[in-house]
Every structure is written in C-alpha cells, then in structure tokens.
Design a protein around this motif. Sequence first.
Motif, PDB file in Angstrom:
ATOM      1  N   TYR A  94       0.871  -1.176   0.000  1.00 62.71           N
ATOM      2  CA  TYR A  94       0.000   0.000   0.000  1.00 62.71           C
ATOM      3  C   TYR A  94       0.905   1.222   0.000  1.00 62.71           C
ATOM      4  CZ  TYR A  94      -3.204  -3.578   1.717  1.00 62.71           C
ATOM      5  OH  TYR A  94      -3.938  -4.725   1.869  1.00 62.71           O
ATOM      6  N   GLN A  95       0.638   2.145  -0.913  1.00 62.73           N
ATOM      7  CA  GLN A  95       1.519   3.301  -1.031  1.00 62.73           C
ATOM      8  C   GLN A  95       0.725   4.568  -1.308  1.00 62.73           C
ATOM      9  OE1 GLN A  95       5.143   2.825  -3.389  1.00 62.73           O
ATOM     10  NE2 GLN A  95       4.874   4.879  -4.229  1.00 62.73           N
ATOM     11  N   ARG A  96       1.096   5.632  -0.611  1.00 61.21           N
ATOM     12  CA  ARG A  96       0.539   6.968  -0.852  1.00 61.21           C
ATOM     13  C   ARG A  96       1.682   7.896  -1.207  1.00 61.21           C
ATOM     14  NH1 ARG A  96      -0.168  11.964   1.770  1.00 61.21           N
ATOM     15  NH2 ARG A  96      -2.178  12.990   1.332  1.00 61.21           N
ATOM     16  N   THR A  97       1.616   8.471  -2.395  1.00 62.41           N
ATOM     17  CA  THR A  97       2.653   9.384  -2.868  1.00 62.41           C
ATOM     18  C   THR A  97       2.041  10.748  -3.141  1.00 62.41           C
ATOM     19  OG1 THR A  97       3.763   7.515  -3.950  1.00 62.41           O
ATOM     20  CG2 THR A  97       4.498   9.741  -4.543  1.00 62.41           C
ATOM     21  N   GLU A  98       2.586  11.764  -2.507  1.00 61.76           N
ATOM     22  CA  GLU A  98       2.140  13.137  -2.757  1.00 61.76           C
ATOM     23  C   GLU A  98       3.262  13.844  -3.512  1.00 61.76           C
ATOM     24  OE1 GLU A  98       1.120  16.624   0.281  1.00 61.76           O
ATOM     25  OE2 GLU A  98      -0.421  15.055   0.268  1.00 61.76           O
ATOM     26  N   PHE A  99       2.910  14.488  -4.606  1.00 57.09           N
ATOM     27  CA  PHE A  99       3.940  15.077  -5.454  1.00 57.09           C
ATOM     28  C   PHE A  99       3.499  16.436  -5.980  1.00 57.09           C
ATOM     29  CE2 PHE A  99       1.138  12.518  -8.061  1.00 57.09           C
ATOM     30  CZ  PHE A  99       0.876  13.322  -9.164  1.00 57.09           C
ATOM     31  N   GLN A 100       4.500  17.213  -6.375  1.00 60.44           N
ATOM     32  CA  GLN A 100       4.255  18.538  -6.931  1.00 60.44           C
ATOM     33  C   GLN A 100       4.564  18.507  -8.421  1.00 60.44           C
ATOM     34  OE1 GLN A 100       6.503  21.684  -5.025  1.00 60.44           O
ATOM     35  NE2 GLN A 100       4.720  23.019  -5.061  1.00 60.44           N
ATOM     36  N   LEU A 101       3.623  19.000  -9.204  1.00 61.13           N
ATOM     37  CA  LEU A 101       3.776  19.008 -10.658  1.00 61.13           C
ATOM     38  C   LEU A 101       3.018  20.216 -11.200  1.00 61.13           C
ATOM     39  CD1 LEU A 101       4.797  17.674 -13.244  1.00 61.13           C
ATOM     40  CD2 LEU A 101       2.763  16.218 -13.214  1.00 61.13           C
ATOM     41  N   ALA A 102       3.755  21.214 -11.655  1.00 62.87           N
ATOM     42  CA  ALA A 102       3.154  22.501 -12.011  1.00 62.87           C
ATOM     43  C   ALA A 102       2.078  22.376 -13.088  1.00 62.87           C
ATOM     44  CB  ALA A 102       4.240  23.470 -12.461  1.00 62.87           C
ATOM     45  N   ASP A 103       2.288  21.499 -14.059  1.00 59.78           N
ATOM     46  CA  ASP A 103       1.321  21.387 -15.157  1.00 59.78           C
ATOM     47  C   ASP A 103       0.444  20.143 -15.019  1.00 59.78           C
ATOM     48  OD1 ASP A 103       3.374  19.643 -15.595  1.00 59.78           O
ATOM     49  OD2 ASP A 103       3.563  20.038 -17.752  1.00 59.78           O
ATOM     50  N   LEU A 104       0.159  19.731 -13.791  1.00 62.84           N
ATOM     51  CA  LEU A 104      -0.651  18.527 -13.563  1.00 62.84           C
ATOM     52  C   LEU A 104      -1.978  18.547 -14.317  1.00 62.84           C
ATOM     53  CD1 LEU A 104      -1.228  15.829 -12.202  1.00 62.84           C
ATOM     54  CD2 LEU A 104      -1.972  17.074 -10.166  1.00 62.84           C
ATOM     55  N   PRO A 105      -2.750  19.653 -14.299  1.00 68.59           N
ATOM     56  CA  PRO A 105      -4.029  19.625 -15.030  1.00 68.59           C
ATOM     57  C   PRO A 105      -3.848  19.355 -16.519  1.00 68.59           C
ATOM     58  CG  PRO A 105      -3.954  21.484 -13.528  1.00 68.59           C
ATOM     59  CD  PRO A 105      -2.569  20.915 -13.557  1.00 68.59           C
ATOM     60  N   ALA A 106      -2.782  19.883 -17.091  1.00 62.47           N
ATOM     61  CA  ALA A 106      -2.571  19.731 -18.534  1.00 62.47           C
ATOM     62  C   ALA A 106      -2.130  18.320 -18.913  1.00 62.47           C
ATOM     63  CB  ALA A 106      -1.539  20.754 -19.019  1.00 62.47           C
ATOM     64  N   VAL A 107      -1.366  17.673 -18.035  1.00 60.19           N
ATOM     65  CA  VAL A 107      -0.812  16.359 -18.388  1.00 60.19           C
ATOM     66  C   VAL A 107      -1.531  15.223 -17.682  1.00 60.19           C
ATOM     67  CG1 VAL A 107       1.451  17.399 -18.777  1.00 60.19           C
ATOM     68  CG2 VAL A 107       0.935  16.371 -16.548  1.00 60.19           C
ATOM     69  N   ARG A 108      -2.575  15.526 -16.934  1.00 55.16           N
ATOM     70  CA  ARG A 108      -3.188  14.497 -16.097  1.00 55.16           C
ATOM     71  C   ARG A 108      -3.681  13.302 -16.904  1.00 55.16           C
ATOM     72  NH1 ARG A 108      -7.220  15.019 -10.961  1.00 55.16           N
ATOM     73  NH2 ARG A 108      -7.844  12.831 -10.899  1.00 55.16           N
ATOM     74  N   GLU A 109      -4.334  13.544 -18.016  1.00 59.86           N
ATOM     75  CA  GLU A 109      -4.868  12.430 -18.809  1.00 59.86           C
ATOM     76  C   GLU A 109      -3.745  11.517 -19.292  1.00 59.86           C
ATOM     77  OE1 GLU A 109      -7.613  11.696 -22.807  1.00 59.86           O
ATOM     78  OE2 GLU A 109      -7.625  13.650 -21.798  1.00 59.86           O
ATOM     79  N   ARG A 110      -2.644  12.111 -19.746  1.00 65.37           N
ATOM     80  CA  ARG A 110      -1.504  11.305 -20.211  1.00 65.37           C
ATOM     81  C   ARG A 110      -0.843  10.591 -19.038  1.00 65.37           C
ATOM     82  NH1 ARG A 110       3.904  12.762 -21.467  1.00 65.37           N
ATOM     83  NH2 ARG A 110       3.424  14.955 -21.033  1.00 65.37           N
ATOM     84  N   LEU A 111      -0.748  11.258 -17.891  1.00 63.01           N
ATOM     85  CA  LEU A 111      -0.154  10.633 -16.706  1.00 63.01           C
ATOM     86  C   LEU A 111      -0.985   9.429 -16.259  1.00 63.01           C
ATOM     87  CD1 LEU A 111       1.833  10.528 -14.354  1.00 63.01           C
ATOM     88  CD2 LEU A 111       0.440  12.269 -13.190  1.00 63.01           C
ATOM     89  N   GLU A 112      -2.297   9.577 -16.258  1.00 67.32           N
ATOM     90  CA  GLU A 112      -3.160   8.462 -15.845  1.00 67.32           C
ATOM     91  C   GLU A 112      -3.014   7.277 -16.786  1.00 67.32           C
ATOM     92  OE1 GLU A 112      -6.826  10.666 -13.496  1.00 67.32           O
ATOM     93  OE2 GLU A 112      -6.943  10.446 -15.684  1.00 67.32           O
ATOM     94  N   ALA A 113      -2.882   7.553 -18.070  1.00 68.50           N
ATOM     95  CA  ALA A 113      -2.704   6.465 -19.034  1.00 68.50           C
ATOM     96  C   ALA A 113      -1.397   5.717 -18.776  1.00 68.50           C
ATOM     97  CB  ALA A 113      -2.720   7.017 -20.460  1.00 68.50           C
ATOM     98  N   GLU A 114      -0.340   6.448 -18.448  1.00 67.20           N
ATOM     99  CA  GLU A 114       0.941   5.818 -18.157  1.00 67.20           C
ATOM    100  C   GLU A 114       0.905   5.030 -16.845  1.00 67.20           C
ATOM    101  OE1 GLU A 114       3.910   5.702 -19.988  1.00 67.20           O
ATOM    102  OE2 GLU A 114       2.472   6.299 -21.532  1.00 67.20           O
ATOM    103  N   ILE A 115       0.201   5.560 -15.858  1.00 61.85           N
ATOM    104  CA  ILE A 115       0.077   4.837 -14.592  1.00 61.85           C
ATOM    105  C   ILE A 115      -0.634   3.503 -14.808  1.00 61.85           C
ATOM    106  CG2 ILE A 115      -1.012   4.851 -12.309  1.00 61.85           C
ATOM    107  CD1 ILE A 115      -0.614   7.901 -12.286  1.00 61.85           C
ATOM    108  N   GLN A 116      -1.701   3.527 -15.584  1.00 64.44           N
ATOM    109  CA  GLN A 116      -2.428   2.294 -15.848  1.00 64.44           C
ATOM    110  C   GLN A 116      -1.573   1.301 -16.625  1.00 64.44           C
ATOM    111  OE1 GLN A 116      -4.981   0.950 -14.700  1.00 64.44           O
ATOM    112  NE2 GLN A 116      -5.193  -0.778 -16.124  1.00 64.44           N
TER     113      GLN A 116
END
Length: 310
Positions: A73-95
């Motif tokens: 079980y892992q909880r990671t909190e991170f800072q990413l200035a353009d998170l809203p812009a890249v969120r869809e691509r980030l979610e695809a990579e996580i999956q």
Amino acid sequence: MTASTATASRPPSPSRSQHTSASPVPDVVGRLLVRCPDGPGIVSAVSGLLAEFGANIISLDQYSSGPQGGELYQRTEFQLADLPAVRERLEAEIQSRIGRVYGAEWSLSGEAQRKRVAIMVSKTDHCLLDLLWRHRRGELPADVAMVISNHPDLAEEVRQFGVPYFHVPVRNGDKQSTEREHLRLLTGNVDFVVLARYMQIISGEFLHDVGVPVINIHHSFLPAFIGAGPYQKAKDRGVKLIGATAHYVTEDLDEGPIIEQDVVRVSHADSTRDLMRRGADVERQVLARAVTWHAEDRVIRSGNSTIVFT
C-alpha cells in the motif's frame, strides 16, 4: 422533503465547482494511491514514472503486509506545475506501467480538487456543529455541500454557517421514499457522506446506489451496550474507558472498516451525564480526524480493514 425556510432559496444541487475555501490551493499537488501484490521494483517504478513527468515527490508513505505473498500500500504526494494539462496522459501511463504490470489498483487526485461532503444528522448536534465550525475556520480539507436531516430541529443553527439544510422526514415508516429523496439530493453532488449521529439504519440498496463512501461515528460500547441508553448501561457496569469509532458503512451494521478510534478514562465518580459529555468530546475528535484523513486521501481500504497514512 422540505428545505429550511432560511435556506430554501439555495439550489438543491450545488455545482461541484462552487467551493467555499477562503484560500484556494494551486493546481500543482497530486496524490497517488497504489495497492498491489508486493514485489520488487514497485516503488522505483512509481517514482521513476513521476520523475519522467517532472514531478517532485514531497511525501511518500508505504506499508507491506508481507514481502512474500503480501500486499503493498503506497501513498505518494507530489508537486507538478502542469498537472491539469498532463493528467490524462499521466493516468494512461500509470495504468499501463503500474496498473497492468503490477496488477495494481490505483487512484490519482489533485489537492485543489477538494472533496465535497454531505452531512446527515438527526437531533444530536455535537458532531455536526464541530465539523461545520472546523469548515468555517478552514481546518476541514473538504467542502460541506449540504446537511440532510430527518428532523427540522437543527435548521437554524446550520443556517448560520451558510450551508443548505434539507429536512427529509421518514413518513409512516416509509424509508424507501426517504432514501430516494436522499439519492436525488446526493447523486452527482458529493464525493462522500458523513453520518454525524444520523439515527436511522442505512439500507444496502442506498449504499449501492449512492456510489460514494459513507462514514459513520458511534460510541465504542458496541456491541456490549447496544440499544437505547448506552451511557447509563456503561455507568451501571462501572466502565473505566469510554470511546468512539469512525468507520466506513457497510451492509453489516456497525461492522465496516475502521478509520479511527480513541478512548478517555473515566471513574466510578463520573455521573451518567459526565460520561455523555466526555463521550461527545471524543466522538467529535474521532470523526473530525476520520473525515480529514479521508478527504486527504490518507485511507486505503483493504477488505474489512484500512491502511491509514497519518
């Protein structure tokens, strides 16, 4: 269903974009929760993926139930200035790289996406008013969208906090109609529900249809002191500890995954009224912590248990 006359002009279905926080949080912090079979390389894979997107990890908590055949079980909190812009691509990579490769269940949220909560209550006000007070002071990391009650008694007190109050009585024992009205108010408008001493049994159908987590608070005498007058029963038995439990609601009454518990010591010299007062104090604190931890994505459910990163 009747709305309080003091709040009747407010819309019954508030927009998810209408937040009341006095100091909005920038859209730069994300929270990633991961649950999967334990094994080598998982933490590195998560960290490496976030690094590729330019994220800076500011908090990482993890727990393994066992390196051989256990779960991570892992909880990671991170800072990413353009998170809203890249969120869809980030979610695809996580999956692709975490979900599929490691068989992981995961969720991603942004800190600025404050969760919206509905509070359900009957006549007892201490937990409700404590949450509203914390919310007004900016100490609750969630937005209170509405209060729903099967009694009109607390409408005036809730009005002072500027929160819509909906009186939805149970008429002639017809709980199905009442729950249908609850679902009309809640569906699409809230991210979770809190039962702040709501003295009605929630049906399995409601829990299924509402589609969001439901958190309950109760005194920790259960199951030893079930029914009316638990503090008098506790006094009669000479208890030395009283407490409270906050848990997720399931179809099994008061047996859902526990989020938080606490106790206070009492003695033979305490009256029943003393026990009630001290019990109310610990209920407020336990519920506030549970709501805060859930709103901050610090709780991962595991069967009928929880992993809580505090």
